[in-house]
Scaffold this motif. Structure first.
Motif, PDB file in Angstrom:
ATOM      1  N   ASP A 120       0.833  -1.201   0.000  1.00  0.00           N
ATOM      2  CA  ASP A 120       0.000   0.000   0.000  1.00  0.00           C
ATOM      3  C   ASP A 120       0.873   1.258   0.000  1.00  0.00           C
ATOM      4  O   ASP A 120       0.587   2.237  -0.685  1.00  0.00           O
ATOM      5  N   VAL A 179      14.126  -6.723  -5.848  1.00  0.00           N
ATOM      6  CA  VAL A 179      13.770  -5.307  -5.875  1.00  0.00           C
ATOM      7  C   VAL A 179      12.338  -5.179  -6.382  1.00  0.00           C
ATOM      8  O   VAL A 179      11.994  -5.760  -7.410  1.00  0.00           O
ATOM      9  N   GLY A 205       2.483   1.762  -3.478  1.00  0.00           N
ATOM     10  CA  GLY A 205       1.607   2.117  -4.598  1.00  0.00           C
ATOM     11  C   GLY A 205       1.791   1.120  -5.731  1.00  0.00           C
ATOM     12  O   GLY A 205       2.342   0.024  -5.530  1.00  0.00           O
ATOM     13  N   ASP A 206       1.376   1.519  -6.943  1.00  0.00           N
ATOM     14  CA  ASP A 206       1.381   0.590  -8.080  1.00  0.00           C
ATOM     15  C   ASP A 206       2.734  -0.066  -8.284  1.00  0.00           C
ATOM     16  O   ASP A 206       3.697   0.608  -8.660  1.00  0.00           O
ATOM     17  N   GLU A 261      12.353  -7.234  -9.728  1.00  0.00           N
ATOM     18  CA  GLU A 261      13.617  -7.881 -10.094  1.00  0.00           C
ATOM     19  C   GLU A 261      13.779  -9.080  -9.170  1.00  0.00           C
ATOM     20  O   GLU A 261      13.963  -8.915  -7.965  1.00  0.00           O
ATOM     21  N   GLU A 292       9.732  -2.480  -7.699  1.00  0.00           N
ATOM     22  CA  GLU A 292       9.657  -1.097  -8.166  1.00  0.00           C
ATOM     23  C   GLU A 292       8.206  -0.685  -8.347  1.00  0.00           C
ATOM     24  O   GLU A 292       7.448  -1.338  -9.056  1.00  0.00           O
ATOM     25  N   SER A 293       7.854   0.395  -7.710  1.00  0.00           N
ATOM     26  CA  SER A 293       6.545   0.983  -7.958  1.00  0.00           C
ATOM     27  C   SER A 293       6.749   2.194  -8.854  1.00  0.00           C
ATOM     28  O   SER A 293       7.887   2.547  -9.190  1.00  0.00           O
ATOM     29  N   VAL A 294       5.653   2.819  -9.259  1.00  0.00           N
ATOM     30  CA  VAL A 294       5.791   4.032 -10.076  1.00  0.00           C
ATOM     31  C   VAL A 294       6.662   5.042  -9.343  1.00  0.00           C
ATOM     32  O   VAL A 294       7.490   5.717  -9.938  1.00  0.00           O
ATOM     33  N   LYS A 295       6.486   5.086  -8.023  1.00  0.00           N
ATOM     34  CA  LYS A 295       7.167   6.104  -7.231  1.00  0.00           C
ATOM     35  C   LYS A 295       8.616   5.807  -6.927  1.00  0.00           C
ATOM     36  O   LYS A 295       9.452   6.689  -6.943  1.00  0.00           O
ATOM     37  N   THR A 296       8.903   4.532  -6.588  1.00  0.00           N
ATOM     38  CA  THR A 296      10.219   4.264  -6.000  1.00  0.00           C
ATOM     39  C   THR A 296      10.654   2.805  -6.177  1.00  0.00           C
ATOM     40  O   THR A 296       9.836   1.943  -6.485  1.00  0.00           O
ATOM     41  N   ALA A 297      11.943   2.571  -5.985  1.00  0.00           N
ATOM     42  CA  ALA A 297      12.480   1.210  -5.992  1.00  0.00           C
ATOM     43  C   ALA A 297      12.746   0.808  -4.552  1.00  0.00           C
ATOM     44  O   ALA A 297      13.269   1.587  -3.765  1.00  0.00           O
ATOM     45  N   VAL A 329       5.144  -1.985 -10.547  1.00  0.00           N
ATOM     46  CA  VAL A 329       5.193  -2.108 -12.003  1.00  0.00           C
ATOM     47  C   VAL A 329       6.365  -2.960 -12.500  1.00  0.00           C
ATOM     48  O   VAL A 329       6.451  -3.266 -13.680  1.00  0.00           O
ATOM     49  N   TYR A 330       7.257  -3.342 -11.593  1.00  0.00           N
ATOM     50  CA  TYR A 330       8.380  -4.180 -12.016  1.00  0.00           C
ATOM     51  C   TYR A 330       8.976  -4.856 -10.786  1.00  0.00           C
ATOM     52  O   TYR A 330       9.086  -4.242  -9.730  1.00  0.00           O
TER      53      TYR A 330
END
Lengths: 349, 128
Positions: B33, B58, B36-37, B42, B60-65, B39-40
Motif C-alpha cells: 500500500d 527489488v 503504490g502501483d 527484479e 519497483e513501484s511508479v514512485k520508488t524502488a 510495475v516491475y
C-alpha cells in the motif's frame, strides 16, 4: 506547509498528501496508474493551485515580455496563449512558463511553483525602464487542470461557453458551475483539456462539479507520469539555470529573429549535450542513472519512470551530442539496453 | 491493514510463511500500500545463497524502488515467475499470488527471531 483551497476536498477524496514546492498536495488518490489511464481515456482533474501567476500590464507590457521571454509574444492575439521560457544572462533557463494574453495590454504569466520567488525577482529586475506593472496573483489564484479526451464534453455540461469554438491555446472568461472562471485550452499531459483559473473560494465547488460530471481526481504522481510520457520537460530536471534551451527538443520556443534577454549568450554556446528519449528493455530508469554507450558513461537520466501505456520504463536524458548507440542505462549497477525514442513516447492528441 | 497470523514478519515489511522445509517470502499489505502501483519486480536467481538481511529482490513501484531483504539465511529455491508479467499481483494479493521467492533456510529455527503478527502490528503502530 501551505495548503491550497482544495486541501479539505483532497482529504475527503482520499488524497495521499505529500509536500511539494512548499504545499501539501495529493500524490495520488487511488493509484497513479489508474489516474494516469483515466486521463488518457476519460478525464482527470488536477489541483495545480500551487503554481504561480503574475499579471503583466501597461502600455509597454508587450515590449517588456518580448525582452523577458524567449518565444515571440507579439504573435499572441488577445485570447491566445503560448509556451515560453525566461533565460538568464548566461543563456540558461530561469523557468519555463506559459504566457496568456488576456487583454490588449494585460498578460498572465504562469510559472512553476518552486520558482515563484526567483522568477518574480528576475522579472522585477528586467522590468526596470519599461512602463509596465507586475502583480503577483499567486496567493489569490486557484488553478485546476481538467485533462483528457472527455474533458471538453464534461466541461461543456458546466458552462454556457461554446467549447467547440475554442482551440488549443485559447483563453477566455466564462462561468463554470455558476462560478466566474478564466479558462484556457492548455495543459501538461499531452491530452486535450482545460486549465481553470478561479477565485480560491470557488475552487472547491468547481472541483466537486467536475468530479460529479465524470472526471476523476488525479494527483502529482499521475501528473508526472503523464508529462513524461508526453515528452514534456520538468523544470529542475531537463531544464535548469545551466541548460541551454537550444540544445533541447524545446528549442522551438527560442525565437532567434527577435532580441531578448539571454539570447546572445544562448546562441554563442555550442551544444555539447542534447536531450533524448529512451525506452528501456526491462526495469525502470530513475533520475540520475548513468546512460552508457560503448562501455562508457555518455549522459544521465533527468526524468525516468514507468509508462502505463507502453508498460515499460521510459526516460528523458541528457547525452553527449552525437553519441552513437546502442545505449544502455545503468540500473542499480547493471547496464540495461535502451532504445532512442522520438518524443512524445506515445501517440497523443 | 491485513496481517495474517499464520506467518512471521520483519521490521522491513517482509513476511515469511513456513511450508515444509522451505519459507515463502513476500511483502506485507502495509508495504504494498505504501509503495503504490508495483510495475516491475527484479527476482533473484534460483540457487543463490543469501544471508539474513541481504537484499534479494527489488520491487519497483511508479514512485520508488524498494529492496526486499531475506528474512532468514538460506538458499533461494524458487521465484514467482508470474510477477515478471504481472507485477501488480503484489498489490492485488500480497500474501498469496503476490509472493516473491521461496527460501530453504539454513535453520528453520531462525524464524523465531522474527516478529509474529501481533508484534508486527505493534511495530506498524509505533512507526505511524
Amino acid at each position: 506547509m501551505k495548503r491550497t483551497p482544495l486541501y479539505e476536498a483532497h482529504l475527503r477524496h482520499g488524497g495521499r498528501m505529500v509536500a511539494f514546492a512548499g504545499y501539501a498536495l495529493p500524490l495520488q488518490y487511488t493509484s497513479i496508474v489508474e489516474e494516469h489511464l483515466a486521463v488518457r481515456r476519460g478525464a482527470g482533474v488536477f489541483d495545480v493551485s500551487h503554481m504561480g501567476e503574475f499579471l503583466v500590464r501597461g502600455e509597454e507590457a508587450l515590449a517588456f515580455l518580448q525582452w523577458a521571454t524567449a518565444n515571440d509574444a507579439s504573435k499572441l492575439r488577445v485570447g491566445r496563449a503560448q509556451y515560453s521560457m525566461l533565460l538568464n544572462a548566461q543563456g540558461g533557463v530561469v523557468d519555463d512558463i506559459y504566457l496568456y494574453r488576456l487583454e490588449e495590454a494585460a498578460y498572465l504569466l504562469v510559472v512553476n511553483a518552486a520558482n515563484i520567488a526567483k522568477d518574480w525577482a528576475h522579472l522585477q529586475g528586467l522590468a526596470q525602464g519599461f512602463r509596465v506593472e507586475l502583480e503577483d496573483l499567486s496567493e489569490g489564484t486557484a488553478l485546476l487542470a481538467l485533462q483528457g479526451p472527455k474533458a471538453a464534453e464534461i466541461l461543456q455540461g458546466l458552462t454556457e461557453a461554446d467549447l467547440s469554438k475554442k482551440r488549443k491555446n485559447d483563453v477566455f472568461a466564462a462561468q463554470v458551475a455558476g462560478r466566474p472562471a478564466r479558462l484556457a485550452r492548455t495543459g501538461y499531459t499531452g491530452e486535450d483539456g482545460f486549465e481553470l483559473f478561479l477565485a480560491p473560494e470557488d475552487a472547491e465547488a468547481v472541483f466537486e462539479a467536475l468530479l460529479a460530471a465524470g472526471a476523476v481526481p488525479a494527483g502529482l504522481g499521475a501528473r508526472d507520469t503523464l508529462r513524461l510520457e508526453a515528452g514534456f520537460p520538468l523544470y529542475g530536471h531537463e531544464l535548469t539555470e545551466a541548460t541551454n534551451p537550444l540544445c533541447t527538443p524545446w528549442a522551438w520556443v527560442v525565437k532567434r529573429e527577435k532580441a531578448f534577454f539571454g539570447k546572445e549568450a544562448a546562441l554563442a554556446q555550442a551544444c555539447q549535450e542534447e536531450v533524448v528519449g529512451l525506452v528501456l528493455e526491462v526495469g525502470l530508469p530513475r533520475e540520475g542513472y548513468p546512460v552508457l554507450s560503448g562501455g562508457r558513461p555518455v549522459g544521465r537520466v533527468t526524468s525516468g519512470g514507468y509508462s502505463p501505456l507502453l508498460g515499460k520504463g521510459i526516460a528523458l536524458a541528457w547525452v553527449e551530442r552525437g553519441a552513437q548507440g546502442p545505449f544502455f542505462v545503468e540500473v542499480r549497477g547493471k547496464p540495461v539496453g535502451a532504445s532512442l525514442s522520438p518524443l512524445p513516447f506515445v501517440p497523443l492528441k | 491493514m491485513d496481517i495474517p497470523k499464520d506467518r512471521f514478519y520483519t521490521k522491513s515489511h517482509e513476511w515469511a510463511l513456513p511450508e515444509g522445509d522451505t519459507v515463502l517470502v513476500g511483502i506485507t499489505d502495509y508495504a504494498q500500500d505504501a509503495l503504490g502501483d508495483v510495475v516491475y519486480v527484479e527476482l533473484p536467481e534460483v540457487g543463490r545463497r543469501v544471508e539474513k538481511g541481504e537484499a534479494v529482490a527489488v520491487v519497483e513501484s511508479v514512485k520508488t524502488a524498494s529492496d526486499i531483504y531475506a528474512p532468514v539465511a538460506g538458499e533461494v529455491v524458487e521465484v514467482n515467475a508470474a510477477l515478471e508479467k504481472s507485477p501488480e499481483l503484489i498489490n492485488q494479493d500480497p500474501y498469496g499470488e503476490g509472493w516473491i521467492f521461496r527460501l530453504r533456510p539454513v535453520d528453520m529455527g531462525d524464524l523465531d527471531e522474527l516478529l509474529d503478527a501481533e508484534g508486527y502490528g505493534e511495530a506498524l503502530a509505533s512507526e505511524a
